[in-house]
Write a protein that holds these residues in place. Sequence first.
Motif, PDB file in Angstrom:
ATOM      1  N   GLY A 179      21.624  23.659 -39.973  1.00 40.98           N
ATOM      2  CA  GLY A 179      21.824  23.193 -41.344  1.00 40.98           C
ATOM      3  C   GLY A 179      23.296  23.121 -41.673  1.00 40.98           C
ATOM      4  O   GLY A 179      24.067  23.979 -41.295  1.00 40.98           O
ATOM      5  N   HIS A 180      23.644  22.060 -42.375  1.00 38.28           N
ATOM      6  CA  HIS A 180      25.023  21.871 -42.812  1.00 38.28           C
ATOM      7  C   HIS A 180      25.011  21.806 -44.327  1.00 38.28           C
ATOM      8  O   HIS A 180      24.373  20.919 -44.905  1.00 38.28           O
ATOM      9  CB  HIS A 180      25.579  20.577 -42.193  1.00 38.28           C
ATOM     10  CG  HIS A 180      26.821  20.086 -42.857  1.00 38.28           C
ATOM     11  ND1 HIS A 180      27.101  18.737 -42.995  1.00 38.28           N
ATOM     12  CD2 HIS A 180      27.863  20.744 -43.429  1.00 38.28           C
ATOM     13  CE1 HIS A 180      28.256  18.597 -43.624  1.00 38.28           C
ATOM     14  NE2 HIS A 180      28.736  19.797 -43.884  1.00 38.28           N
ATOM     15  N   TYR A 181      25.694  22.732 -44.966  1.00 37.40           N
ATOM     16  CA  TYR A 181      25.719  22.788 -46.418  1.00 37.40           C
ATOM     17  C   TYR A 181      27.113  22.451 -46.903  1.00 37.40           C
ATOM     18  O   TYR A 181      28.082  23.132 -46.543  1.00 37.40           O
ATOM     19  CB  TYR A 181      25.307  24.183 -46.887  1.00 37.40           C
ATOM     20  CG  TYR A 181      25.252  24.356 -48.388  1.00 37.40           C
ATOM     21  CD1 TYR A 181      26.083  25.265 -49.031  1.00 37.40           C
ATOM     22  CD2 TYR A 181      24.358  23.616 -49.155  1.00 37.40           C
ATOM     23  CE1 TYR A 181      26.025  25.431 -50.403  1.00 37.40           C
ATOM     24  CE2 TYR A 181      24.297  23.778 -50.522  1.00 37.40           C
ATOM     25  CZ  TYR A 181      25.135  24.684 -51.149  1.00 37.40           C
ATOM     26  OH  TYR A 181      25.065  24.841 -52.511  1.00 37.40           O
ATOM     27  N   ASP A 182      27.198  21.397 -47.684  1.00 39.53           N
ATOM     28  CA  ASP A 182      28.466  21.030 -48.318  1.00 39.53           C
ATOM     29  C   ASP A 182      28.539  21.791 -49.637  1.00 39.53           C
ATOM     30  O   ASP A 182      27.777  21.514 -50.567  1.00 39.53           O
ATOM     31  CB  ASP A 182      28.480  19.511 -48.541  1.00 39.53           C
ATOM     32  CG  ASP A 182      29.779  19.013 -49.147  1.00 39.53           C
ATOM     33  OD1 ASP A 182      30.408  19.776 -49.938  1.00 39.53           O
ATOM     34  OD2 ASP A 182      30.163  17.879 -48.870  1.00 39.53           O
ATOM     35  N   THR A 183      29.454  22.747 -49.701  1.00 41.64           N
ATOM     36  CA  THR A 183      29.475  23.593 -50.901  1.00 41.64           C
ATOM     37  C   THR A 183      29.978  22.832 -52.131  1.00 41.64           C
ATOM     38  O   THR A 183      29.693  23.244 -53.244  1.00 41.64           O
ATOM     39  CB  THR A 183      30.368  24.825 -50.696  1.00 41.64           C
ATOM     40  OG1 THR A 183      31.698  24.383 -50.391  1.00 41.64           O
ATOM     41  CG2 THR A 183      29.849  25.695 -49.566  1.00 41.64           C
ATOM     42  N   TYR A 184      30.671  21.749 -51.946  1.00 40.91           N
ATOM     43  CA  TYR A 184      31.111  20.966 -53.105  1.00 40.91           C
ATOM     44  C   TYR A 184      29.956  20.127 -53.648  1.00 40.91           C
ATOM     45  O   TYR A 184      29.699  20.093 -54.830  1.00 40.91           O
ATOM     46  CB  TYR A 184      32.265  20.030 -52.714  1.00 40.91           C
ATOM     47  CG  TYR A 184      33.597  20.711 -52.550  1.00 40.91           C
ATOM     48  CD1 TYR A 184      34.773  19.971 -52.420  1.00 40.91           C
ATOM     49  CD2 TYR A 184      33.714  22.101 -52.516  1.00 40.91           C
ATOM     50  CE1 TYR A 184      36.009  20.573 -52.263  1.00 40.91           C
ATOM     51  CE2 TYR A 184      34.943  22.722 -52.350  1.00 40.91           C
ATOM     52  CZ  TYR A 184      36.088  21.947 -52.222  1.00 40.91           C
ATOM     53  OH  TYR A 184      37.313  22.546 -52.057  1.00 40.91           O
ATOM     54  N   GLU A 185      29.279  19.445 -52.744  1.00 45.99           N
ATOM     55  CA  GLU A 185      28.176  18.575 -53.177  1.00 45.99           C
ATOM     56  C   GLU A 185      26.872  19.336 -53.346  1.00 45.99           C
ATOM     57  O   GLU A 185      25.903  18.786 -53.861  1.00 45.99           O
ATOM     58  CB  GLU A 185      27.962  17.444 -52.153  1.00 45.99           C
ATOM     59  CG  GLU A 185      29.193  16.608 -51.896  1.00 45.99           C
ATOM     60  CD  GLU A 185      29.710  15.953 -53.162  1.00 45.99           C
ATOM     61  OE1 GLU A 185      28.902  15.473 -53.966  1.00 45.99           O
ATOM     62  OE2 GLU A 185      30.937  15.946 -53.363  1.00 45.99           O
ATOM     63  N   GLU A 186      26.849  20.557 -52.893  1.00 46.14           N
ATOM     64  CA  GLU A 186      25.623  21.378 -52.906  1.00 46.14           C
ATOM     65  C   GLU A 186      24.483  20.631 -52.223  1.00 46.14           C
ATOM     66  O   GLU A 186      23.368  20.550 -52.732  1.00 46.14           O
ATOM     67  CB  GLU A 186      25.242  21.747 -54.338  1.00 46.14           C
ATOM     68  CG  GLU A 186      26.233  22.732 -54.960  1.00 46.14           C
ATOM     69  CD  GLU A 186      25.816  23.208 -56.336  1.00 46.14           C
ATOM     70  OE1 GLU A 186      25.408  22.372 -57.161  1.00 46.14           O
ATOM     71  OE2 GLU A 186      25.908  24.413 -56.588  1.00 46.14           O
ATOM     72  N   LYS A 187      24.817  20.099 -51.054  1.00 49.08           N
ATOM     73  CA  LYS A 187      23.850  19.265 -50.354  1.00 49.08           C
ATOM     74  C   LYS A 187      23.625  19.816 -48.955  1.00 49.08           C
ATOM     75  O   LYS A 187      24.573  20.167 -48.254  1.00 49.08           O
ATOM     76  CB  LYS A 187      24.436  17.853 -50.241  1.00 49.08           C
ATOM     77  CG  LYS A 187      23.418  16.767 -50.155  1.00 49.08           C
ATOM     78  CD  LYS A 187      24.073  15.426 -49.934  1.00 49.08           C
ATOM     79  CE  LYS A 187      24.860  14.953 -51.127  1.00 49.08           C
ATOM     80  NZ  LYS A 187      25.307  13.566 -50.962  1.00 49.08           N
ATOM     81  N   TRP A 188      22.382  19.863 -48.549  1.00 50.54           N
ATOM     82  CA  TRP A 188      22.028  20.274 -47.198  1.00 50.54           C
ATOM     83  C   TRP A 188      21.717  19.052 -46.349  1.00 50.54           C
ATOM     84  O   TRP A 188      21.030  18.144 -46.789  1.00 50.54           O
ATOM     85  CB  TRP A 188      20.784  21.154 -47.207  1.00 50.54           C
ATOM     86  CG  TRP A 188      21.033  22.574 -47.603  1.00 50.54           C
ATOM     87  CD1 TRP A 188      20.879  23.131 -48.838  1.00 50.54           C
ATOM     88  CD2 TRP A 188      21.462  23.629 -46.733  1.00 50.54           C
ATOM     89  NE1 TRP A 188      21.185  24.459 -48.799  1.00 50.54           N
ATOM     90  CE2 TRP A 188      21.549  24.797 -47.537  1.00 50.54           C
ATOM     91  CE3 TRP A 188      21.779  23.704 -45.387  1.00 50.54           C
ATOM     92  CZ2 TRP A 188      21.943  26.028 -47.027  1.00 50.54           C
ATOM     93  CZ3 TRP A 188      22.165  24.932 -44.867  1.00 50.54           C
ATOM     94  CH2 TRP A 188      22.261  26.074 -45.676  1.00 50.54           C
TER      95      TRP A 188
END
Lengths: 691, 356, 460
Positions: free
Chosen positions: B152-161
């Motif tokens: 899993g890759h979580y973009d902490t800015y976009e809050e997207k997985w």
Amino acid sequence: MMIKMRPLLVFGSVSLLLAAGIISGSRWARVHVNHMTAVDDHPVACWRCHIYTQRDNFIADLMNETYVSPFNMAISLDGNTIYVVGQESNELIVVDAVTDNIIKKIRVGERPHSVVLGNGGAFAYISNQWADNIIKIDLQSYQIVDTLSGGSGPAGMVISPDGDHLYCVNSYSSDISIFDLHTLQEIRRLKAGNNPVSAAMAPDGSEVYVSSRRSVPVPHMTSPVTEMTVTSTSNQRVSDRKMWKDAYIMENVRITPSGDLVLVTLIRPKNLIPAVQIERGWMMTHGIGIIERENGGRMVQLLLDEPNAYYPDPFGLAISPDGKKAYVSHGGGDKVTAIDLDQIRQLLKESSDEQIATYANHLGLSSRYVVGRIPTGANPKGMVLSPDGSKLYVAERLSDHIAVIDTETLETLKTIGLEGPRRITVARHGRQVLNNASGTFQNQYACYTCHPDSHEDGLVYNMAGTDMGRNLANVQTLRDIGNIPPYKWNGKNQSIYKQDGMRFSTILTRTEAFTHDELDALVAYIITGIKNPPNLRFNPHGELTAAQERGKEVFYRTHDNYGNEIPEENRCYTCHPPPYFTNLQMTDVGTLAESDDPMLFDVPQLNNVYESAPYLHDGKAATLEEIWTRFNDHDEHGVANDMLKDELNDLVEYLKSLRDAKYYMEEAEVYQASISNKIKSNEEDTDHPDY
Amino acid sequence: MKRIQITLTINLLLAISVAASEPDSKPGPVPQFGNWKTYTTKDGLPANKIYCVRTDGDRVWIGTSEGLVLYENNEFTTFTVEDGLAHPGVLSIDVSELTGDVWIGTLGGLNRYSGGTFTTFTQFNSGLANDVIYAVICDGKDVWAATGGGAGHYDTYEEKWAIYTERNAPMHEPWTYSVCAGDNKVFIAAWGGGVIEYQKESGNFRDYVDPDGEMEIDLFPDDGIVHDITTAVSHANGILWVATYFGLSRYDGTHWKGYFDHDSGLASNFINFLRAYDDVVYLCTDEGLSTFNGEEWVTYRTTESGGNRILYQDGVASTVSDPTGIAHNFTIGVDLQGDDIWVATSYGLSKGTRIK
Amino acid sequence: MISRARETGYQWFLLVLLIAGLGAGCSKDSYTGKIVAVQIPNGKGHSLESASLIAIDPDDPDLAAEQLSEEFVAAASPSLSHDGRYLFFQGKKLDTEPWQIWMLDLHRKSYSRITDLPEHCTDPVPLPDETVIFSRESRVNGTIVSDLWRCGTDGCCLTRITHQPALNGEATILSEGRILYLSSQQVPEAQDPVLMVMRPDGTKSEIYTPGCCGWNPVTGGSESADGYIYFISSGGRLSRVLHRRPLHTFENLSEEINGLFSAVTPLPDGGCLVSYTPSTGDPFALYTFSPVRGDTPELLYRGNGNVTDPLWVMALEERPRKLPSAVNSENPTGLLMSQNINHSMLPVHPGIIGDSVAKSIRISYLEGKQAILQTEEDGSFYLKLDADQPFRIETLNDSGETVRGPSDWIYLRPNERRACTGCHANPELAPENTQPMAVKKDPLEVYAKKENVNKDEEGT
């Protein structure tokens, strides 16, 4: 004789027909109005409903105005100039505080929120909440010289004392952007609480406090907890997350000049208690939070309300230069409260922790530290003090004026007009009604209180419509609801008139119902004046990402992953077709709880659904994912149990991309036509060769 | 004459390839540690099974079978599910350099610990692939989690997985065991799938699998990753280190090199975990902790009378006795803290100090 | 061509119209700005049996007072509609008949009878929805009590709205729409009066102020424009509380003043009109008083005997709110919930031996019937009870001993839902935001009218 009778007969017949038509027409009109308003005495005047509620046409243009709606402000170091954010007019208004003249109106971005002055007052930074940017204005030339980009929904801001960094709170992405003001680049983004809006810098520049509006996720049917994020400026990291129990809507945070106290406005909702009365603070109470920075950071909540008088929707907060007085504006009560901070310091000093624990609900305590209540114009919001503390400037948002209050006498000296339209339109009046608490018993709360920004507050209420403890209701948004009757989760209200009418006054506001004029105005505002913010975060330009496209396919699928046809009534688009993503029908999606009476639920709209957590009629799904991972065991809310996690993720990404209905008008037509003919086969490719 | 020329040419080519597979420059020395101190439940740890350890300045974060522990100012503070931890079994920890947030992979979800508060991500409430988090790393604003159901890759800015499984990445099953980042790439250790490389700019994948197939022996040396059952990856100084249950692999972007317990100083082919800093890789095996800089090995084993430091280089091994040793030879995690080293074992946490 | 006779007729018709119009115009506002009061002739003490209603011109107080109740042998307790047009009072046209409620149209000077009941009906107060609340005498177990009733100004739709066995009267309406009234419990024993407040349908009745410092209210309260409630407390003290916080803002305005007060009405300018006597031997007269200055009251009007209960005739700037009613007479029950019975200001019962933590409650009715019910673990209870049946509550410990109580009499109106934070908890504390365990289940049903009302089994 016969020749003379004919005109009489003709005239008589026509008159009779006309009279019959008028009588039956007015009878029909009476029946129609009775049905739509659910009362039998609403005036039968077609224009009240059919003209006042016009949108997006020339009639609406004639009916409506664009007001200034002053929101937040900044004041120059010498106190001679006030910078006012015109939230509705999308302007920064520069006002000469000495002459009361408007020096300049500068067009800024969409829905500006706050203004701060930097570089010794040479520049102003304005956060454009609906444009996802901050603009920098040269206050000599009044020109926009730069644009900064960070998170979504920029709101409150502070600049470090050395002028090197700007901290901007992003209300939609719930984080804090830190900008290097030399490069104007975002260098860091820190996670904040839920829907943060305001920031304050400690006087020594060591910490930034950020207040939030919505509760952090808590277990279902537990009291809200709202975060105040503390950031250390030395390492630009979050050093603490202070959790305020039983409180939310912390609109503004400020710190005393000595740094001993952090103050924040807050509301304490009673959403878990059966809403059977209003007396004794049974629905909402309002006050301030205090952090004693020098006492181990002890957190205290104190009310500004009194046992028989409430001061709702505290918003603006200003602290006198000597740190002895604080002022709070109450948007729902058209008042400013003046507070003696030394009295509060004394109270805290002499109180044990056990006593302090009771103060948060004590309605009688405010008489100890409240020293005055100053009436203002409509919907007071942001405030600033003159540098010497002698004058308090209050933005009267729905009056388009700035009130100037003498802080010694606590009286209004004058108001400064912002050159907004002179006439008050019906919709504007409706907005005033929505924001003002005079429509509830003892002014305890306004519509706005549970519907901040005309949206929803993220809470589930025990509305106690029949028995106590049953039929919990998740607050729904008021945005763009004009075309999606019926209303209420149980769909019992066929119009907004009924929703806010007599029964509303009996079981919710518990005071005299709105007058017909007020109700018509309120409905007109709700239908015409409340817009969805742009979904810049997940769908800025209408072009879907790959994941959103895949999710859209899942949304519109007609067969599951095994090739079985999904019954039409259980397909996503059947109940949630564009443009509003509701079919306006009642349905059962298997989410009835034990505490619910047997009923079907009105299908909610999905536009901007990303910002409406929690979900389902009783708010038990904390996130969109949970709708299907936890509450859809039997595929009653769409067929989802065959999906793999990445498919569900894609569906959620698509749902998050949904924005205002106006973008889906064409799609609505296309899909209505195509869906009935579209058949997905078992052999349809379920792989996602995206690598 | 011709024969000589051909032979010389072949030798020259061989020499060049050997030279190419060797490090270009002399690696830094492998530090040696001693003066071991062991911490167990007697010292305040909630459990003796220590799954992982991660340092952050003066703080040491410890993952155990009974909760997350913070060691700071000589005190242990335990966080449990009552504090907001997703699950008592904490398998992996990383600290974001950007924000200071601590990311915790557990057997029942992913936590972010920030400002004294836990936030929980599960497969139910978010786009996280699976609640069993074997590894988590912070890479700028991104968080990567290796889970039992995909990476899993979580973009902490976009809050997207974004999640990667066999459906959209070259893995043959979604069980991922480790992840690391370097050289603008992310490397995922896929159990039975070798190493999956994700190129951040293009979003493309490729995989590195054992050319010998499923053979447990390394049929042709240095032809690729030594085995597909990969357990850990770590990237430092342009080198990707890959741990497997059947030996160690080293990849410089062009050439692979394999190391085994029978022909090197590796304590055991069964490598649970590794972490690389600069030129040195620290390997947690089931028979001790090995450290290696490409040339020399130092392995730590505990004995009844303390511990041993086994030095190995160029086929020559020597043993130095130490009055102290690591807590247990079944080592699971490791991290450095200045001149100190922390080792997570199946029976206790050990701290060693660099021998100067 | 119209005939001369017809023309003359038209002229007379127009003249009559003009006179009528003028007359109508003249009859309006003839009492606005005047003072209406009750006068009890010399020698009659404070007995209302000889009282009459008079109108005084405050600008010319020496002018003889106008009699407003000549048709009545006795008239008293005047109260004014919000528009200043209608005067409500209790009156009797015969000595032998009981007091009844009457209405005087001050513009037309015409009287309407509102009640025609066999019991004494007194202390009317008009509501903005053209109903009136008044006090009606009755008996409970032989003890005289009085209940508040409500009916239309035409006398229709008579409904009893209070049910506690007390002397309830002297009701007034607050600008927020609730009713303030004086209440003195009579059963099982007489208690000092307190001011109570409730909604006009009788729901949510609760204490407003008990007075202070040993001085209890003896009259109803009147609200001033600046948010005070003025009343007389025992010992003839002129008192007031702040409506915003009535329980803790009691002021004795007459501390420095000799003499006695018997009635007060606030004036628009912030002052008060009071019925006062500087010494016990002298009759009460009308005075003005400034709470700000606190000086000795200034004489305004001295009548022939005691003059009391003054009213300033004027239309209110804003009429009181019309509060909606949740009462539904088709539902004969009400719901009561408490968050935690151990949340209380009352002291623990002195005789208690066991634990002071209460785990159950005892409901006691007037007739002596009782029911005992267990509360939830968090101390909450949720009950469905008969409407319009007064009851008291005691909290009990595990051993059945009374921990606290009994409470004052409580009643629920039909369909009323009522909730408390505790049992006699601090009324200034808003509730904790928690869902009581009790409301997660159906309410426990407790009916006074059922046979076998020992409800131990029902409550567990």
